[in-house]
Design an enzyme around this catalytic site. Structure first.
Site, mmCIF file in Angstrom:
data_model
loop_
_atom_site.group_PDB
_atom_site.id
_atom_site.type_symbol
_atom_site.label_atom_id
_atom_site.label_comp_id
_atom_site.label_asym_id
_atom_site.label_seq_id
_atom_site.Cartn_x
_atom_site.Cartn_y
_atom_site.Cartn_z
ATOM 1 C CE1 TYR A 1 -19.253 -38.427 26.873
ATOM 2 C CE2 TYR A 1 -19.564 -38.242 29.437
ATOM 3 C CZ TYR A 1 -19.898 -38.989 28.353
ATOM 4 O OH TYR A 1 -20.144 -40.190 28.029
ATOM 5 C CG ASN B 1 -17.226 -44.726 18.928
ATOM 6 O OD1 ASN B 1 -16.899 -44.789 17.784
ATOM 7 N ND2 ASN B 1 -16.895 -45.502 19.875
ATOM 8 C CB CYS C 1 -17.165 -44.935 23.193
ATOM 9 S SG CYS C 1 -17.904 -46.434 22.967
ATOM 10 C CG HIS C 2 -15.929 -48.695 27.194
ATOM 11 N ND1 HIS C 2 -15.655 -49.531 25.969
ATOM 12 C CD2 HIS C 2 -14.986 -49.450 28.096
ATOM 13 C CE1 HIS C 2 -14.438 -50.102 25.943
ATOM 14 N NE2 HIS C 2 -14.056 -49.990 27.199
ATOM 15 C CD GLU D 1 -11.248 -51.477 29.163
ATOM 16 O OE1 GLU D 1 -11.197 -50.505 29.634
ATOM 17 O OE2 GLU D 1 -11.237 -51.563 27.957
#
Length: 117
Positions: free
Chosen positions: A28, A50, A58-59, A87
């Site tokens: 952040y 979001n 956003c993850h 991912e």
DNA sequence: CCAATGACTAATC
DNA sequence: CGATTAGCCATTG
């Protein structure tokens, strides 16, 4: 699609998140710095709002200490971890493995790097 | 405009 | 390493 949701600040945050490459994560604070602000708290709030999740990564936004933080989407934090693992991001005990190595700092600024070091 | 809130951060104990 | 405190800033009622 597209529907001018949220305030300008929130939209800026979501846009910044789209910059995060797959398999990497950011914090952040880094987003705030990228936006040129110190509103780390406000950034966190904006990310939580979001409306495009998980279309918007956003993850891929985690805490400064490497912990996954929270997730308001479906499945909560567990879902967030699952997405990261899909991912290629290793997560262990709620923390990112090799966090400093895969952490994206929006450093892709041109190649005009004065030769590094 | 003032008060409360929050997917945060850093420092202390 | 975990729990607490204080600082931070934009959004919302």
């Amino acid at each position: 699609m597209k529907k001018t949701a949220g305030s300008a600040f929130e939209r800026a945050v979501w846009k910044a998140m789209e910059r995060i490459p797959r398999g990497s994560v950011t914090t952040y604070g880094d987003i705030a710095r990228y936006l040129g602000t110190r509103a780390v708290r406000a950034v966190g709030t904006a990310v939580g709002k979001n409306p495009y999740a998980p279309e918007v990564p956003c993850h891929r936004v985690v805490r400064s200490d490497g912990s996954v933080g929270r997730y308001s989407g479906e499945g909560g934090v567990e879902r967030k971890i699952a997405l990261l693992r899909e991912e290629g991001v290793a997560v262990r005990d709620g923390k990112i493995v090799d966090f400093d190595s895969i952490r994206y700092r929006f450093d892709d600024q041109q190649v005009t790097r004065s030769g590094g070091s």
